[in-house]
Design a protein around this motif. Sequence first.
Motif, PDB file in Angstrom:
ATOM      1  N   MET A 113       0.817  -1.210   0.000  1.00 26.04           N
ATOM      2  CA  MET A 113       0.000   0.000   0.000  1.00 26.04           C
ATOM      3  C   MET A 113       0.855   1.267   0.000  1.00 26.04           C
ATOM      4  N   GLY A 114       2.135   1.118  -0.395  1.00 27.10           N
ATOM      5  CA  GLY A 114       3.035   2.262  -0.359  1.00 27.10           C
ATOM      6  C   GLY A 114       3.058   3.087  -1.626  1.00 27.10           C
ATOM      7  N   GLN A 115       1.951   3.175  -2.339  1.00 27.25           N
ATOM      8  CA  GLN A 115       1.928   3.967  -3.565  1.00 27.25           C
ATOM      9  C   GLN A 115       0.558   4.606  -3.756  1.00 27.25           C
ATOM     10  N   ASN A 116       0.514   5.612  -4.640  1.00 27.42           N
ATOM     11  CA  ASN A 116      -0.740   6.317  -4.900  1.00 27.42           C
ATOM     12  C   ASN A 116      -1.756   5.454  -5.630  1.00 27.42           C
ATOM     13  N   ALA A 117      -1.270   4.637  -6.557  1.00 29.90           N
ATOM     14  CA  ALA A 117      -2.168   3.894  -7.439  1.00 29.90           C
ATOM     15  C   ALA A 117      -3.010   2.892  -6.669  1.00 29.90           C
ATOM     16  N   VAL A 176      -1.622  -3.215  -5.891  1.00 29.12           N
ATOM     17  CA  VAL A 176      -0.591  -3.697  -4.975  1.00 29.12           C
ATOM     18  C   VAL A 176       0.755  -3.149  -5.421  1.00 29.12           C
ATOM     19  N   GLY A 177       1.423  -2.428  -4.548  1.00 30.32           N
ATOM     20  CA  GLY A 177       2.726  -1.877  -4.873  1.00 30.32           C
ATOM     21  C   GLY A 177       3.810  -2.939  -4.831  1.00 30.32           C
ATOM     22  N   THR A 178       4.967  -2.617  -5.356  1.00 28.78           N
ATOM     23  CA  THR A 178       6.064  -3.574  -5.470  1.00 28.78           C
ATOM     24  C   THR A 178       7.277  -3.116  -4.666  1.00 28.78           C
ATOM     25  N   TYR A 179       8.208  -4.053  -4.461  1.00 26.87           N
ATOM     26  CA  TYR A 179       9.467  -3.717  -3.802  1.00 26.87           C
ATOM     27  C   TYR A 179      10.181  -2.608  -4.565  1.00 26.87           C
ATOM     28  N   ASN A 180      10.186  -2.705  -5.892  1.00 31.02           N
ATOM     29  CA  ASN A 180      10.885  -1.693  -6.694  1.00 31.02           C
ATOM     30  C   ASN A 180      10.222  -0.329  -6.579  1.00 31.02           C
ATOM     31  N   GLU A 181       8.883  -0.299  -6.620  1.00 31.55           N
ATOM     32  CA  GLU A 181       8.181   0.979  -6.494  1.00 31.55           C
ATOM     33  C   GLU A 181       8.434   1.594  -5.127  1.00 31.55           C
ATOM     34  N   PHE A 182       8.476   0.768  -4.117  1.00 35.42           N
ATOM     35  CA  PHE A 182       8.758   1.275  -2.771  1.00 35.42           C
ATOM     36  C   PHE A 182      10.174   1.848  -2.714  1.00 35.42           C
ATOM     37  N   ARG A 183      11.121   1.119  -3.273  1.00 37.64           N
ATOM     38  CA  ARG A 183      12.516   1.567  -3.274  1.00 37.64           C
ATOM     39  C   ARG A 183      12.673   2.890  -4.022  1.00 37.64           C
ATOM     40  N   ASN A 218      10.156   5.148  -4.819  1.00 35.64           N
ATOM     41  CA  ASN A 218       9.238   6.242  -4.497  1.00 35.64           C
ATOM     42  C   ASN A 218       9.082   6.546  -3.007  1.00 35.64           C
ATOM     43  N   VAL A 219       9.191   5.524  -2.160  1.00 33.26           N
ATOM     44  CA  VAL A 219       8.955   5.735  -0.729  1.00 33.26           C
ATOM     45  C   VAL A 219      10.258   5.858   0.045  1.00 33.26           C
ATOM     46  N   LEU A 220      11.223   5.016  -0.254  1.00 31.75           N
ATOM     47  CA  LEU A 220      12.501   5.077   0.459  1.00 31.75           C
ATOM     48  C   LEU A 220      13.114   6.476   0.432  1.00 31.75           C
ATOM     49  N   PRO A 221      13.119   7.186  -0.717  1.00 36.11           N
ATOM     50  CA  PRO A 221      13.664   8.548  -0.701  1.00 36.11           C
ATOM     51  C   PRO A 221      12.926   9.474   0.268  1.00 36.11           C
ATOM     52  N   ARG A 222      11.634   9.268   0.452  1.00 32.75           N
ATOM     53  CA  ARG A 222      10.872  10.079   1.410  1.00 32.75           C
ATOM     54  C   ARG A 222      11.333   9.799   2.838  1.00 32.75           C
ATOM     55  N   GLU A 270      19.778  -0.836  -0.779  1.00 28.64           N
ATOM     56  CA  GLU A 270      19.760   0.613  -1.028  1.00 28.64           C
ATOM     57  C   GLU A 270      19.471   1.388   0.251  1.00 28.64           C
ATOM     58  N   ALA A 271      18.628   0.831   1.107  1.00 34.11           N
ATOM     59  CA  ALA A 271      18.390   1.461   2.409  1.00 34.11           C
ATOM     60  C   ALA A 271      19.693   1.524   3.200  1.00 34.11           C
ATOM     61  N   HIS A 272      20.415   0.421   3.234  1.00 39.02           N
ATOM     62  CA  HIS A 272      21.692   0.387   3.956  1.00 39.02           C
ATOM     63  C   HIS A 272      22.688   1.383   3.379  1.00 39.02           C
ATOM     64  N   GLN A 273      22.718   1.517   2.075  1.00 41.05           N
ATOM     65  CA  GLN A 273      23.646   2.468   1.453  1.00 41.05           C
ATOM     66  C   GLN A 273      23.335   3.899   1.867  1.00 41.05           C
ATOM     67  N   ASN A 274      22.119   4.134   2.302  1.00 43.11           N
ATOM     68  CA  ASN A 274      21.711   5.472   2.754  1.00 43.11           C
ATOM     69  C   ASN A 274      21.612   5.565   4.272  1.00 43.11           C
ATOM     70  N   GLY A 275      22.202   4.581   4.960  1.00 38.60           N
ATOM     71  CA  GLY A 275      22.255   4.629   6.415  1.00 38.60           C
ATOM     72  C   GLY A 275      20.972   4.256   7.117  1.00 38.60           C
TER      73      GLY A 275
END
Length: 677
Positions: free
Chosen positions: A183-187, A190-197, A199-203, A252-257
Amino acid sequence: MKKTAKPQRLKIVKDDPWLEPFEEAIQGRHNRVLEKKYELTRDKMPLADFADGHLYFGLHRTARQWVLREWAPNATAIYLIGDFNNWTESEEYAFQRVKGTNNWEIKLPAKALKHGDLYKMKVHWNGGCGERIPAWANRVVQDDATKIFSAQVWSPEKPYEFKKKSFKPDVNPLLIYECHIGMGQNAEKVGTYNEFRENVLPRVIEDGYNCIQLMAIQEHPYYGSFGYHVSSFFAPSSRFGTPDELKQLIDEAHQNGIAVIMDLVQSHAVKNEIEGLGNLAGDPNQYFYPGDRHEHPAWDSLCFDYGKNEVIHFLLSNCKYWLTEFNFDGFRFDGVTSMLYYSHGLGEAFGGYGDYYNGAQDDNAITYLTLANLLIHEVKPKAITIAEEVSGMPGLAMPFKYGGMDFNYRLAMNVPDYWIKTIKEQADENWKPSSIFWELTNRRAGEMNVSYCESHDQALVGDKTIIFRLIDADMYWHFKKGDENEMARRGIALHKMIRLVTASTINGGYLNFMGNEFGHPEWIDFPREGNGWSYKYARRQWNLVDNKELCYHWLGDFDKEMLEVIKSEKNFQKTPVVEIWHNDGDQILAYTRGDLLFVFNFSPTRSYTDYGFMLPEGSYDVVLNTDAKKFGGNGFADDSVEHLTNFDPLLKKDGKGWLKLYIPARSAVVLRKRINR
């Protein structure tokens, strides 16, 4: 004759004299963990080596062959069926019982299976048979047309390789962004791991959180269960994408701490037999308690038998698998209260210490949970473990060596309940700062908590988020800048104050469910028959916070700056919360943490001029103000003013003076004492 040394009293009892009447029970639980650990390892191997079941069971590719193993004590025959043999039984694909064990295995040439093949086991037992997904399957997919689940061979030619090989969480304090991938997307889908990475992770990074908690990762047949009715414990949910895409997200989360922890479900399992463990080989009790303890009375699910060594092996291996295969940084253990008590905590008041040591506790589960924490911290010493536990059992989040169960944190589940009760039952003019402060700081010494105003629980259908309790339907009509009515202005102000007072009194961590930081207006309602299988309320409308014409971004901006202030004080969670003043009549509360001063005026109507506090002499600067115009406030105070303490000869010997502030109604301000160099 040499005298035996008297055992040393555990620290948990030394630190809390009220536990002395229960010392024998506490010591007994401690000893049972040591005894079980010895029984499992014989002190010949680390617990981490014992928990390698996932390397033996399940499907594995070696240089020359495939090997699939399963624990099935009640089976009389097992066959592998799938795409490769037209889903039919044959002796060529028959398992063999491993001599002297209850394990079955099949070995096949490397060419027999290929990446992407679907498969199941056809299990026979006395009096019946059935198709089953292996308990240790690490990839399970659902057919879009038939909705049938099958295991899938996952052996990509180029498996994902982590770029960040080693990661140690820096979470002082722990600031959790609780997330659901789907549920991590506007549409409305069902959102995906890639969409979360993408679109949401940067937030999350931009907002200043240092940990994401991923829900619903373990495979579950029914999407609407929020991931809590697990069928395949070793398989990341394929509805969100592939295992490699989950690994890429974590990397990618780890790379950003950013640390990544998982909402781990081991408190129960889905009842499904074809997809799950409900009747793997003709014995419904293979993994679960027999008799009246078999089913969970409130959750329509099955309860693991934590007394069976094979079940302990399965669950401990599950913990290690997620840590090592996917590089998770720890777990939020779901439903711990349900595990600890024969009653699952249902209908229990937990009004005194005796309620924790009256024989109504499942010592098998207590032993297992302690072993799980010991294992996790052996595999990853910096791993984070959090217990979702409401009863307040002493020692839950205390090191094992002190007599505890070795969780790092416990969820402060009293806090959201308190806020709901206050908003529902108390008129604004009756909010008592003394009550607020006591509720937020009343916790066991030596045990860290994760505090929160609201989590996913408070956003589900049947409940309401804080913003919706405060503003209700007026959010839909009066949340455009310049069009706020009194109800909206009240909600915006209190939303910020509730978050600030909760986050600033933590002794461990703070949690927010995604979207709630900006006052997401919708409840969570997963697709189901009752709503026409709609995804309308199973998503997050990020467009609302991104729209600068709406009020949502005020709340989001405040949340970001609030976290910056908290992180600006080194080891904020360890600094004492020192109450400076409260007055329930004025509805004023003030306390310090290090060099930060927090002042709240909960009065809906009364502003105060020159309200004085006795503080160390010096100069204080405003670093955060809920009433600032940039956060949707009135901007009544001039935050650029340097605030100096006033001399008082009676306070001189203590090095203190009077700090006098203008405190507008329904606002809070944070000031920092200047350090003279």
